[in-house]
Motif scaffolding. Structure first.
Motif, PDB file in Angstrom:
ATOM      1  N   PRO A  98       0.779  -1.149   0.005  1.00  0.00           N
ATOM      2  CA  PRO A  98       0.009   0.117  -0.224  1.00  0.00           C
ATOM      3  C   PRO A  98       0.783   1.316  -0.059  1.00  0.00           C
ATOM      4  CG  PRO A  98       0.098  -0.846   2.329  1.00  0.00           C
ATOM      5  CD  PRO A  98       0.968  -1.967   1.321  1.00  0.00           C
ATOM      6  N   ARG A  99       1.896   1.109  -0.802  1.00  0.00           N
ATOM      7  CA  ARG A  99       2.793   2.509  -0.926  1.00  0.00           C
ATOM      8  C   ARG A  99       3.207   2.859  -2.196  1.00  0.00           C
ATOM      9  NH1 ARG A  99       2.017   2.841   4.235  1.00  0.00           N
ATOM     10  NH2 ARG A  99       3.469   2.294   5.758  1.00  0.00           N
ATOM     11  N   VAL A 100       2.954   3.989  -2.479  1.00  0.00           N
ATOM     12  CA  VAL A 100       3.552   4.422  -4.143  1.00  0.00           C
ATOM     13  C   VAL A 100       4.720   4.205  -4.574  1.00  0.00           C
ATOM     14  CG1 VAL A 100       4.045   6.878  -3.796  1.00  0.00           C
ATOM     15  CG2 VAL A 100       2.920   6.275  -5.906  1.00  0.00           C
ATOM     16  N   ASP A 101       5.077   3.712  -5.444  1.00  0.00           N
ATOM     17  CA  ASP A 101       6.586   3.287  -6.136  1.00  0.00           C
ATOM     18  C   ASP A 101       7.174   2.291  -5.359  1.00  0.00           C
ATOM     19  OD1 ASP A 101       6.624   5.007  -8.241  1.00  0.00           O
ATOM     20  OD2 ASP A 101       7.421   6.583  -7.092  1.00  0.00           O
ATOM     21  N   ARG A 102       6.460   1.175  -4.851  1.00  0.00           N
ATOM     22  CA  ARG A 102       6.805   0.136  -4.301  1.00  0.00           C
ATOM     23  C   ARG A 102       6.406  -1.172  -5.140  1.00  0.00           C
ATOM     24  NH1 ARG A 102       7.785   0.694   1.509  1.00  0.00           N
ATOM     25  NH2 ARG A 102       8.704   2.825   1.522  1.00  0.00           N
ATOM     26  N   TRP A 103       6.882  -2.252  -4.542  1.00  0.00           N
ATOM     27  CA  TRP A 103       6.919  -3.429  -5.508  1.00  0.00           C
ATOM     28  C   TRP A 103       5.206  -3.638  -5.916  1.00  0.00           C
ATOM     29  CZ3 TRP A 103       4.007  -7.932  -5.847  1.00  0.00           C
ATOM     30  CH2 TRP A 103       4.312  -8.893  -6.684  1.00  0.00           C
ATOM     31  N   GLY A 104       4.351  -3.496  -4.982  1.00  0.00           N
ATOM     32  CA  GLY A 104       3.097  -3.788  -5.235  1.00  0.00           C
ATOM     33  C   GLY A 104       2.215  -3.111  -6.124  1.00  0.00           C
ATOM     34  N   THR A 105       2.674  -1.781  -5.716  1.00  0.00           N
ATOM     35  CA  THR A 105       1.841  -0.656  -6.828  1.00  0.00           C
ATOM     36  C   THR A 105       2.580  -0.657  -8.295  1.00  0.00           C
ATOM     37  OG1 THR A 105       3.286   1.081  -6.028  1.00  0.00           O
ATOM     38  CG2 THR A 105       1.040   0.806  -5.145  1.00  0.00           C
ATOM     39  N   ASN A 106       4.061  -0.994  -8.467  1.00  0.00           N
ATOM     40  CA  ASN A 106       4.614  -0.979  -9.693  1.00  0.00           C
ATOM     41  C   ASN A 106       4.216  -2.425 -10.540  1.00  0.00           C
ATOM     42  OD1 ASN A 106       6.038   1.129  -9.161  1.00  0.00           O
ATOM     43  ND2 ASN A 106       7.748   0.125  -8.171  1.00  0.00           N
ATOM     44  N   HIS A 107       3.784  -3.422  -9.957  1.00  0.00           N
ATOM     45  CA  HIS A 107       3.538  -4.690 -10.287  1.00  0.00           C
ATOM     46  C   HIS A 107       2.044  -5.160 -10.580  1.00  0.00           C
ATOM     47  CE1 HIS A 107       7.716  -5.335  -9.598  1.00  0.00           C
ATOM     48  NE2 HIS A 107       7.786  -5.961 -10.775  1.00  0.00           N
ATOM     49  N   LEU A 108       1.223  -4.543  -9.583  1.00  0.00           N
ATOM     50  CA  LEU A 108      -0.190  -4.803  -9.710  1.00  0.00           C
ATOM     51  C   LEU A 108      -0.950  -3.609 -10.019  1.00  0.00           C
ATOM     52  CD1 LEU A 108      -0.328  -6.990  -6.345  1.00  0.00           C
ATOM     53  CD2 LEU A 108      -0.468  -7.524  -8.705  1.00  0.00           C
ATOM     54  N   SER A 109      -1.598  -3.331 -11.071  1.00  0.00           N
ATOM     55  CA  SER A 109      -2.119  -2.198 -11.536  1.00  0.00           C
ATOM     56  C   SER A 109      -3.344  -1.695 -10.793  1.00  0.00           C
ATOM     57  CB  SER A 109      -2.129  -2.122 -13.049  1.00  0.00           C
ATOM     58  OG  SER A 109      -3.256  -2.978 -13.545  1.00  0.00           O
ATOM     59  N   THR A 125     -11.877   9.640  -5.764  1.00  0.00           N
ATOM     60  CA  THR A 125     -10.320  10.163  -6.007  1.00  0.00           C
ATOM     61  C   THR A 125      -9.258   9.438  -5.190  1.00  0.00           C
ATOM     62  OG1 THR A 125     -10.858  11.987  -4.287  1.00  0.00           O
ATOM     63  CG2 THR A 125     -11.754  12.213  -6.462  1.00  0.00           C
ATOM     64  N   GLN A 126      -9.475   8.582  -4.385  1.00  0.00           N
ATOM     65  CA  GLN A 126      -8.320   7.999  -3.508  1.00  0.00           C
ATOM     66  C   GLN A 126      -7.772   6.644  -4.176  1.00  0.00           C
ATOM     67  OE1 GLN A 126      -9.149   7.763   0.400  1.00  0.00           O
ATOM     68  NE2 GLN A 126      -6.980   7.941   1.079  1.00  0.00           N
ATOM     69  N   PRO A 127      -6.454   6.555  -4.465  1.00  0.00           N
ATOM     70  CA  PRO A 127      -6.112   5.224  -5.116  1.00  0.00           C
ATOM     71  C   PRO A 127      -6.293   4.145  -4.030  1.00  0.00           C
ATOM     72  CG  PRO A 127      -4.148   6.922  -5.106  1.00  0.00           C
ATOM     73  CD  PRO A 127      -5.555   7.574  -4.346  1.00  0.00           C
ATOM     74  N   ILE A 128      -6.539   3.036  -4.502  1.00  0.00           N
ATOM     75  CA  ILE A 128      -6.951   1.838  -3.620  1.00  0.00           C
ATOM     76  C   ILE A 128      -5.419   1.491  -2.789  1.00  0.00           C
ATOM     77  CG2 ILE A 128      -7.279  -0.783  -3.998  1.00  0.00           C
ATOM     78  CD1 ILE A 128      -8.793  -0.081  -6.293  1.00  0.00           C
ATOM     79  N   TYR A 129      -4.460   1.810  -3.096  1.00  0.00           N
ATOM     80  CA  TYR A 129      -3.163   1.439  -2.351  1.00  0.00           C
ATOM     81  C   TYR A 129      -3.271   2.488  -1.113  1.00  0.00           C
ATOM     82  CZ  TYR A 129      -0.705   5.503  -4.038  1.00  0.00           C
ATOM     83  OH  TYR A 129      -0.400   6.869  -4.220  1.00  0.00           O
ATOM     84  N   SER A 130      -3.768   3.605  -1.357  1.00  0.00           N
ATOM     85  CA  SER A 130      -3.922   4.606  -0.088  1.00  0.00           C
ATOM     86  C   SER A 130      -5.211   4.098   0.919  1.00  0.00           C
ATOM     87  CB  SER A 130      -4.201   5.938  -0.480  1.00  0.00           C
ATOM     88  OG  SER A 130      -4.376   6.760   0.528  1.00  0.00           O
TER      89      SER A 130
END
Length: 111
Positions: free
Chosen positions: A41-52, A60-65
């Motif tokens: 759940p952080r921007v520019d980490r493995w999860g957000t880079n590999h799971l769109s 207006t809020q990203p799912i990772y947030s």
């Protein structure tokens, strides 16, 4: 017949080393799971880079947030429940000097 009184067995006494080993094991597991979860759940980490799907938005809020905030609330709840259970168990065991519940079993002779 005479009423039988059930007295629970005393809790086993654990050596001082067991508490330290358990604490170290819990610490290692906690560190590992914390680092693992932080990759999602952080921007520019493995999860957000590999799971769109984590970058998609709810309103207006990203799912990772959303996941980050939700996991913080759930973690706080788990800590508070753990504290409440620990305090409750300690207070229950210390009240009236008892180690546990007393159960009285009676048996009547039907003659």
């Amino acid at each position: 017949m005479v009423a039988k009184r059930y007295v629970p067995k005393p809790m086993p006494v654990v050596g001082p080393g067991v508490g330290i080993i358990g604490a170290v094991a819990a610490l290692i597991i906690g560190i590992f799971t914390h680092v693992l979860w932080d990759s999602f759940p952080r921007v520019d980490r493995w999860g957000t880079n590999h799971l769109s799907v984590l970058r998609e938005k709810i309103d207006t809020q990203p799912i990772y947030s959303v996941l980050q905030e939700l996991s913080s609330v759930l973690g706080l709840g788990a800590v508070l429940v753990g504290i409440a259970i620990g305090v409750g168990v300690a207070g229950w065991c210390l009240s009236a000097g008892r180690r546990g519940p007393r159960i009285v079993a009676t048996s009547r002779n039907h003659a």
